[in-house]
Design a protein around this motif. Structure first.
Motif, mmCIF file in Angstrom:
data_model
loop_
_atom_site.group_PDB
_atom_site.id
_atom_site.type_symbol
_atom_site.label_atom_id
_atom_site.label_comp_id
_atom_site.label_asym_id
_atom_site.label_seq_id
_atom_site.Cartn_x
_atom_site.Cartn_y
_atom_site.Cartn_z
ATOM 1 N N ALA A 25 16.874 39.213 -37.602
ATOM 2 C CA ALA A 25 15.969 38.481 -36.710
ATOM 3 C C ALA A 25 16.189 36.988 -36.891
ATOM 4 N N ASP A 26 16.351 36.297 -35.774
ATOM 5 C CA ASP A 26 16.478 34.845 -35.797
ATOM 6 C C ASP A 26 15.783 34.258 -34.578
ATOM 7 N N ARG A 27 15.108 33.128 -34.814
ATOM 8 C CA ARG A 27 14.475 32.363 -33.733
ATOM 9 C C ARG A 27 14.852 30.904 -33.941
ATOM 10 N N PHE A 28 15.422 30.294 -32.929
ATOM 11 C CA PHE A 28 16.006 28.957 -33.045
ATOM 12 C C PHE A 28 15.140 27.949 -32.286
ATOM 13 N N GLN A 29 14.109 27.480 -32.963
ATOM 14 C CA GLN A 29 13.135 26.611 -32.317
ATOM 15 C C GLN A 29 13.528 25.141 -32.426
ATOM 16 N N PRO A 30 13.409 24.401 -31.310
ATOM 17 C CA PRO A 30 13.550 22.953 -31.406
ATOM 18 C C PRO A 30 12.294 22.371 -32.076
ATOM 19 N N PRO A 31 12.348 21.167 -32.615
ATOM 20 C CA PRO A 31 13.492 20.254 -32.567
ATOM 21 C C PRO A 31 14.486 20.443 -33.719
ATOM 22 N N VAL A 32 14.169 21.308 -34.700
ATOM 23 C CA VAL A 32 15.073 21.437 -35.846
ATOM 24 C C VAL A 32 16.422 21.987 -35.426
#
Length: 340
Positions: free
Chosen positions: A141-148
């Motif tokens: 499971a991966d979630r790629f949230q901005p702004p990081v």
């Protein structure tokens, strides 16, 4: 890995309901048109409200129910990710085990984008080593949230989508979507520098940059060694992994039963330069790209493709597929699967 007998694989992928369409990202200036063309994605999956460990539970729970595998029958639980799971100094695999109600040993894997594939190999190893070990559950499971993390521009050659996968590896005591016949995995550690660059070791995350910027470290690698250094090592890694998996499965590279060669869910240009040339040198099997609607799924590309192959019934009885994957470090894996 050469298996004495095929192992059963059953899988489920949880996709979030929202997508960031490429056309919208270009129109809003979040990615330039040239980069969008080189990536070749229709859009990227977005999980706005669900944290990665809960995404993994949403993938695993319906899978266990579908195949009739009680959570307490599991022998191992491997969870792989490449990005932040929601808490510091905390074990996401143990949370997943608690939510599912299993006493299986939870183990976290940090193998970058090859984590899901590594989990399947480790689950298979446990089954072979211990006749009393129950089925293995592998989640990603991966979630790629901005702004990081800028999901469009955080890396070269890929853009990232949010998703979770679950795969149960077993000896045949439960329904199988596919059979695992063999794997081939090759490590090329000389390429670990691509994700380190010239940076000294940090004492805390994000000291080198306020955002995750893989382009920066890859530029440093290319300035020092040239891009051909990567292509040469990657081509050798792909060829070796594919050849090893075919040999372990007892298949000739041009065996007509080898129906598909499934690509990792990377950008179009990256696959054309780093993955397709060595792959077609080893086997004439038809190429299959399943990542156009989703983007790259972090640690879950190979596992999601397993599920999709079965769900779309792309293999007839007696046919095989080769699934190619890779992860930073670098590691290259090739899995040979067939219909039950």
């Amino acid at each position: 890995m050469k298996l004495p007998a095929p192992l059963g694989l059953a899988g489920h992928t949880w996709y979030p309901p929202d997508r960031d369409l490429t056309a919208d990202a270009v129109r809003e200036g979040r990615v330039d048109a040239k980069t969008a063309r080189e990536l070749g994605y229709e859009g990227l999956l977005l999980s706005a409200d669900t944290a990665p460990p809960d995404m993994a539970v949403r993938a695993a729970r319906p899978l266990l129910e579908r195949i009739g595998c009680p959570a307490d029958a599991l022998g191992t639980l491997f969870h792989a990710s490449i990005h932040y799971q929601g808490h510091d100094i905390w074990s996401a695999p143990h949370y997943i085990a608690r939510e599912l109600g299993t006493g299986a040993q939870p183990v976290g894997l940090l193998q970058q984008c090859n984590g899901g594939a590594t989990g399947i190999e480790l689950a298979a190893t446990a089954l072979l080593a211990d006749p009393e070990c129950g089925p293995g559950l592998v989640t990603t499971a991966d979630r790629f949230q901005p702004p990081v993390w800028d999901r469009w521009l955080g890396d070269f050659g890929m853009a990232v989508g949010d998703a979770a996968t679950a795969v149960v590896v077993h000896r045949g005591e439960y329904p199988a979507d596919l059979l695992l016949h063999a794997t081939g995995t090759v490590s090329v550690p000389e390429l670990e520098e691509m994700h380190r660059g010239n940076d000294a070791f940090n004492t805390a995350p994000l000291e080198h940059s306020p955002v995750i910027d893989v382009r920066r470290t890859k530029r440093a690698f290319i300035r020092r060694h040239g891009i051909d250094r990567f292509y040469k090592a990657a081509h050798q890694g792909v060829r070796r992994a594919v050849a090893e998996s075919l040999a372990h499965a007892g298949l000739e590279p041009d065996d007509p039963r080898l129906r598909w060669a499934v690509l990792p869910r990377l950008g179009k240009k990256a696959m054309e330069e780093a993955y397709i040339p060595p792959l077609v040198q080893v086997t004439p099997a038809e190429l299959l790209d399943l990542g156009t609607p989703t983007g790259h799924l972090g640690a879950g590309d190979l596992n999601a493709s397993l599920t999709q192959l079965a769900r779309e019934e792309r293999l007839a009885a007696g046919e095989f597929a080769l699934i190619l994957n890779s992860g930073g470090g670098f590691t290259f894996s090739s899995f040979i699967v067939g219909r039950p």
